[in-house]
Design a protein around this motif. Structure first.
Motif, PDB file in Angstrom:
ATOM      1  N   ASP A  47       0.828  -1.207   0.000  1.00 44.48           N
ATOM      2  CA  ASP A  47       0.000   0.000   0.000  1.00 44.48           C
ATOM      3  C   ASP A  47       0.862   1.257   0.000  1.00 44.48           C
ATOM      4  OD1 ASP A  47       0.841  -0.695   2.583  1.00 44.48           O
ATOM      5  OD2 ASP A  47      -0.745   0.491   3.507  1.00 44.48           O
ATOM      6  N   HIS A  72       3.609  11.570   3.666  1.00 47.06           N
ATOM      7  CA  HIS A  72       2.351  10.921   4.062  1.00 47.06           C
ATOM      8  C   HIS A  72       2.536   9.417   4.251  1.00 47.06           C
ATOM      9  CE1 HIS A  72      -1.500   8.865   3.345  1.00 47.06           C
ATOM     10  NE2 HIS A  72      -2.014   9.878   4.012  1.00 47.06           N
ATOM     11  N   SER A  73       3.241   8.790   3.318  1.00 44.44           N
ATOM     12  CA  SER A  73       3.455   7.341   3.404  1.00 44.44           C
ATOM     13  C   SER A  73       4.295   6.984   4.618  1.00 44.44           C
ATOM     14  CB  SER A  73       4.141   6.844   2.126  1.00 44.44           C
ATOM     15  OG  SER A  73       3.329   7.085   0.989  1.00 44.44           O
ATOM     16  N   SER A 133      -1.617  -2.652  -6.199  1.00 46.45           N
ATOM     17  CA  SER A 133      -2.865  -2.869  -5.474  1.00 46.45           C
ATOM     18  C   SER A 133      -3.842  -3.583  -6.407  1.00 46.45           C
ATOM     19  CB  SER A 133      -3.458  -1.536  -4.991  1.00 46.45           C
ATOM     20  OG  SER A 133      -4.701  -1.764  -4.365  1.00 46.45           O
ATOM     21  N   ASN A 150      -5.361   8.735  -3.275  1.00 47.29           N
ATOM     22  CA  ASN A 150      -4.683   8.453  -4.541  1.00 47.29           C
ATOM     23  C   ASN A 150      -5.347   9.184  -5.710  1.00 47.29           C
ATOM     24  OD1 ASN A 150      -2.907   6.751  -3.202  1.00 47.29           O
ATOM     25  ND2 ASN A 150      -4.129   4.927  -3.590  1.00 47.29           N
ATOM     26  N   ALA A 173      -9.781  12.726   2.667  1.00 44.46           N
ATOM     27  CA  ALA A 173      -8.824  11.663   2.989  1.00 44.46           C
ATOM     28  C   ALA A 173      -8.184  11.910   4.353  1.00 44.46           C
ATOM     29  CB  ALA A 173      -7.748  11.569   1.907  1.00 44.46           C
ATOM     30  N   LEU A 219       2.143   7.278   7.719  1.00 40.84           N
ATOM     31  CA  LEU A 219       1.224   6.142   7.773  1.00 40.84           C
ATOM     32  C   LEU A 219       1.938   4.888   8.282  1.00 40.84           C
ATOM     33  CD1 LEU A 219      -1.520   4.823   7.131  1.00 40.84           C
ATOM     34  CD2 LEU A 219      -0.706   4.478   4.791  1.00 40.84           C
ATOM     35  N   GLN A 230     -10.330   5.807   2.236  1.00 35.36           N
ATOM     36  CA  GLN A 230      -9.236   6.763   2.452  1.00 35.36           C
ATOM     37  C   GLN A 230      -8.164   6.629   1.386  1.00 35.36           C
ATOM     38  OE1 GLN A 230      -5.855   6.390   3.624  1.00 35.36           O
ATOM     39  NE2 GLN A 230      -5.524   8.578   3.981  1.00 35.36           N
ATOM     40  N   ARG A 231      -7.787   5.402   1.072  1.00 35.39           N
ATOM     41  CA  ARG A 231      -6.749   5.185   0.065  1.00 35.39           C
ATOM     42  C   ARG A 231      -7.213   5.626  -1.319  1.00 35.39           C
ATOM     43  NH1 ARG A 231      -4.128  -0.559  -0.072  1.00 35.39           N
ATOM     44  NH2 ARG A 231      -3.094   0.499  -1.795  1.00 35.39           N
ATOM     45  N   PHE A 261      -8.460   9.533   7.630  1.00 39.02           N
ATOM     46  CA  PHE A 261      -7.259   9.058   8.328  1.00 39.02           C
ATOM     47  C   PHE A 261      -7.399   9.269   9.833  1.00 39.02           C
ATOM     48  CE2 PHE A 261      -2.897   9.409   9.892  1.00 39.02           C
ATOM     49  CZ  PHE A 261      -2.336   8.269   9.345  1.00 39.02           C
ATOM     50  N   SER A 276       0.823   3.989  -3.038  1.00 39.22           N
ATOM     51  CA  SER A 276       0.606   5.411  -2.768  1.00 39.22           C
ATOM     52  C   SER A 276       1.684   6.270  -3.428  1.00 39.22           C
ATOM     53  CB  SER A 276       0.589   5.651  -1.257  1.00 39.22           C
ATOM     54  OG  SER A 276       0.361   7.016  -0.963  1.00 39.22           O
ATOM     55  N   LEU A 287     -10.554   2.289   5.445  1.00 33.69           N
ATOM     56  CA  LEU A 287      -9.245   2.158   4.793  1.00 33.69           C
ATOM     57  C   LEU A 287      -9.360   2.226   3.283  1.00 33.69           C
ATOM     58  CD1 LEU A 287      -7.670  -0.667   7.007  1.00 33.69           C
ATOM     59  CD2 LEU A 287      -6.833   1.673   6.786  1.00 33.69           C
TER      60      LEU A 287
END
Length: 342
Positions: free
Chosen positions: A72, A91-92, A239, A215, A294, A95, A210-211, A298, A76, A207
């Motif tokens: 994931d 951000h990644s 994904s 994206n 988003a 996370l 949000q993803r 989160f 992203s 989840l």
């Protein structure tokens, strides 16, 4: 590539720091070189390999996939490379670090209850191995058996370990059957089965939504149209779920349906997503509104996980406390009954 010595937290720090360096004006290569200066030898070797592959023309998301970064996270970064890689890295990384923080918190929450369960199990063993047999001999010596209430409590306590073992066995068989049954099913069907579980249902929808929102917003910020953004979702391979979703959404878009109507009809997404997309298209700020949405999701995910973790420990304490109370009654009732017969 083996990354056993590159822990998940270190991966998160790596992504965040590289993202901050890039926001200060450094190129990706210079950011990596600057990051490696104060790191240990193993990390410097990883960074050197990353730099080598970047010079060969490889994309960062492909390189990190070879370094076994979570799928994931890689997905992203794939989308953010079309818009703002530095923001995607930060951000990644955040996370990834928060995910590890929740894992550590879960371990700490379960650490003490697991010790209590072990201690209680030992006490139950000692009770039935040594103490209760002595009570039985004592009552038999005076020509009577244990009180009825004591017999019931002893039966309950004695059967509890078997109930726990049976429950664990059923859970293990169920999980094994679940994975065997879903092995050859599509990613969407795998996630759809999670919607039948009360707590997991809520987390799954949060989840996924949000993803998708994050994206899609990164692609729209890059000036890509919705149709082209869905096509990019289809092209990526990190994904499989969103790849499959993109194929089905693209087909329905071509048939004349709007994106908000398509997503409203799909149960894996929060219902508000459709309203956000409709509102954003009307105002012409769809990318910004998806980004804000988003971020809200989160925060909701974080709150949901924290609440769930806070429930686990009291439940375990309640179960252990009930067992200890039954053990206390199993010991005290025969003693009181015997004293009364004297």
């Amino acid at each position: 590539m083996k990354t056993k010595k590159w822990k998940k937290k270190a991966m998160g720090d790596f992504l965040i720091r590289i993202g901050h360096f890039m926001q200060r004006g450094y190129s990706l290569s210079n950011s990596l070189e600057l990051y490696a200066i104060n790191e240990r030898k193993e990390i410097q070797e990883y960074v050197a390999l990353i730099l080598k592959q970047l010079k060969n023309g490889d994309k960062l998301h492909d390189i990190l996939d070879r370094f076994e970064f979570p799928n994931d996270i890689v997905a992203s970064l794939y989308f953010f490379e079309h818009y703002d890689l530095s923001e995607g890295l930060i951000h990644s990384g955040q996370l990834l670090k928060k995910r590890e923080m929740f894992k550590d918190r879960l371990q700490k929450i379960l650490q003490y209850p697991i010790f209590l369960i072990w201690l209680t199990s030992f006490m139950v063993y000692m009770l039935f191995r040594y103490l209760l047999p002595q009570f039985s001999k004592l009552y038999n010596s005076v020509g009577s058996g244990l009180p009825k209430a004591s017999q019931i409590i002893i039966t309950v306590v004695k059967s509890f370990p078997y109930v726990m073992l049976a429950g664990a066995f059923i859970l293990l068989v169920s999980i094994s059957f679940y994975f065997i049954n879903l092995r050859n099913k599509s990613p969407r069907k795998k996630l759809m089965t999670l919607l039948h579980l009360p707590f997991v249902r809520t987390l799954t929808k949060l989840l996924v939504t949000q993803r998708f929102s994050l994206n899609l917003s990164s692609l729209l910020h890059a000036g890509v149209s919705i149709n082209e953004a869905i096509h990019i979702f289809e092209r990526q391979t990190y994904s499989p779920f969103f790849q499959q979703e993109a194929i089905e959404i693209k087909f329905r878009l071509l048939s004349g349906e709007s994106l908000e109507d398509i997503l409203l009809d799909r149960s894996l997404y929060q219902s508000e997503l459709s309203a956000i997309i409709k509102h954003g298209q009307i105002n012409g700020h769809l990318a910004d509104e998806l980004t804000i949405y988003a971020e809200i999701l989160f925060n909701k995910i974080e709150e949901f996980i924290i609440k769930t973790l806070n429930v686990i420990q009291p439940v375990i304490f309640t179960i252990v406390g009930l067992i200890v109370l039954l053990m206390f009654l199993a010991v005290m009732l025969p003693m009181l009954q015997f004293i009364q017969t004297l």
